[in-house]
Design a protein around this motif. Sequence first.
Motif, PDB file in Angstrom:
ATOM      1  N   GLY A 153       0.809  -1.206   0.000  1.00  0.00           N
ATOM      2  CA  GLY A 153       0.000   0.000   0.000  1.00  0.00           C
ATOM      3  C   GLY A 153       0.841   1.254   0.000  1.00  0.00           C
ATOM      4  O   GLY A 153       0.517   2.237  -0.687  1.00  0.00           O
ATOM      5  N   ALA A 154       1.940   1.230   0.770  1.00  0.00           N
ATOM      6  CA  ALA A 154       2.831   2.394   0.819  1.00  0.00           C
ATOM      7  C   ALA A 154       3.482   2.635  -0.536  1.00  0.00           C
ATOM      8  O   ALA A 154       3.598   3.783  -0.993  1.00  0.00           O
ATOM      9  CB  ALA A 154       3.892   2.194   1.894  1.00  0.00           C
ATOM     10  N   MET A 157       1.264   4.302  -3.111  1.00  0.00           N
ATOM     11  CA  MET A 157       1.006   5.725  -2.896  1.00  0.00           C
ATOM     12  C   MET A 157       2.176   6.605  -3.332  1.00  0.00           C
ATOM     13  O   MET A 157       2.065   7.825  -3.335  1.00  0.00           O
ATOM     14  CB  MET A 157       0.712   5.982  -1.414  1.00  0.00           C
ATOM     15  CG  MET A 157      -0.552   5.297  -0.899  1.00  0.00           C
ATOM     16  SD  MET A 157      -2.036   5.911  -1.736  1.00  0.00           S
ATOM     17  CE  MET A 157      -2.094   7.586  -1.081  1.00  0.00           C
ATOM     18  N   LYS A 200       9.631   6.507   2.970  1.00  0.00           N
ATOM     19  CA  LYS A 200       8.173   6.541   3.077  1.00  0.00           C
ATOM     20  C   LYS A 200       7.613   5.170   3.455  1.00  0.00           C
ATOM     21  O   LYS A 200       6.667   5.071   4.248  1.00  0.00           O
ATOM     22  CB  LYS A 200       7.571   7.045   1.769  1.00  0.00           C
ATOM     23  CG  LYS A 200       7.892   8.507   1.504  1.00  0.00           C
ATOM     24  CD  LYS A 200       7.486   8.935   0.104  1.00  0.00           C
ATOM     25  CE  LYS A 200       7.913  10.370  -0.166  1.00  0.00           C
ATOM     26  NZ  LYS A 200       7.634  10.805  -1.544  1.00  0.00           N
TER      27      LYS A 200
END
Length: 215
Positions: A153-154, A157, A200
């Motif tokens: 998911g990271a 993004m 991130k």
Amino acid sequence: MPSLRTTSDDRALVELLRAGDETAFMMLVDELGPSMRRVARMYVSTDAVADDVVQEAWLGVVRGLDGFEGRSSLRTWIFRILVNTAKTRGQREGRSVPFSSLAGDDLDAPAFDPSAFEDDGGSKGAWSTLPFDWRGMPEERAEATETMHVVGGAIAMLPPMQAEVIRLRDLLGWSSEEVRNALDISETNQRVLLHRARAKVRAALEDHFQSVRGA
């Protein structure tokens, strides 16, 4: 499906492809296809056009196999054909994509603590310290599907170029040289993009482990 590189080097693979081995070709398509589509999509306007670009790139690969001299890895050579095809198609569409929009952040501005990462020459730029509470989590939790979902998911993004660099380097195991040659970026940009992406993803994992610990 296992990577062809676990059983065959580039030269042997190229010989199979030149001989018209359909199994070898389809395994290569399965291995590289998803990444090729994502990279193509950076430069063109729709998923359908990206699919056309990938197909055109594969045709270029087939036509150019006899001229492949092995100066780079086979997959790097394939990606250079793809990127050139995608850029040409994007220009034909009148779609000019500045590098900054693909990279996301200002590449000259610091966005991570360099001490959090080992030097690329020593351990491929890996984290020198693990994400928050990683050592305190049970091994099975660290390897759990939910954790991989957080990572996925990271990455999803991230700006496109950051996402692809971290996928190629950390998930698929490409070398720094292969990534920068395949994506046509400088070594400096490759390092910054990778570090920003890792920072991130690290932050997302820290948040995840904090929430698990607090639950």
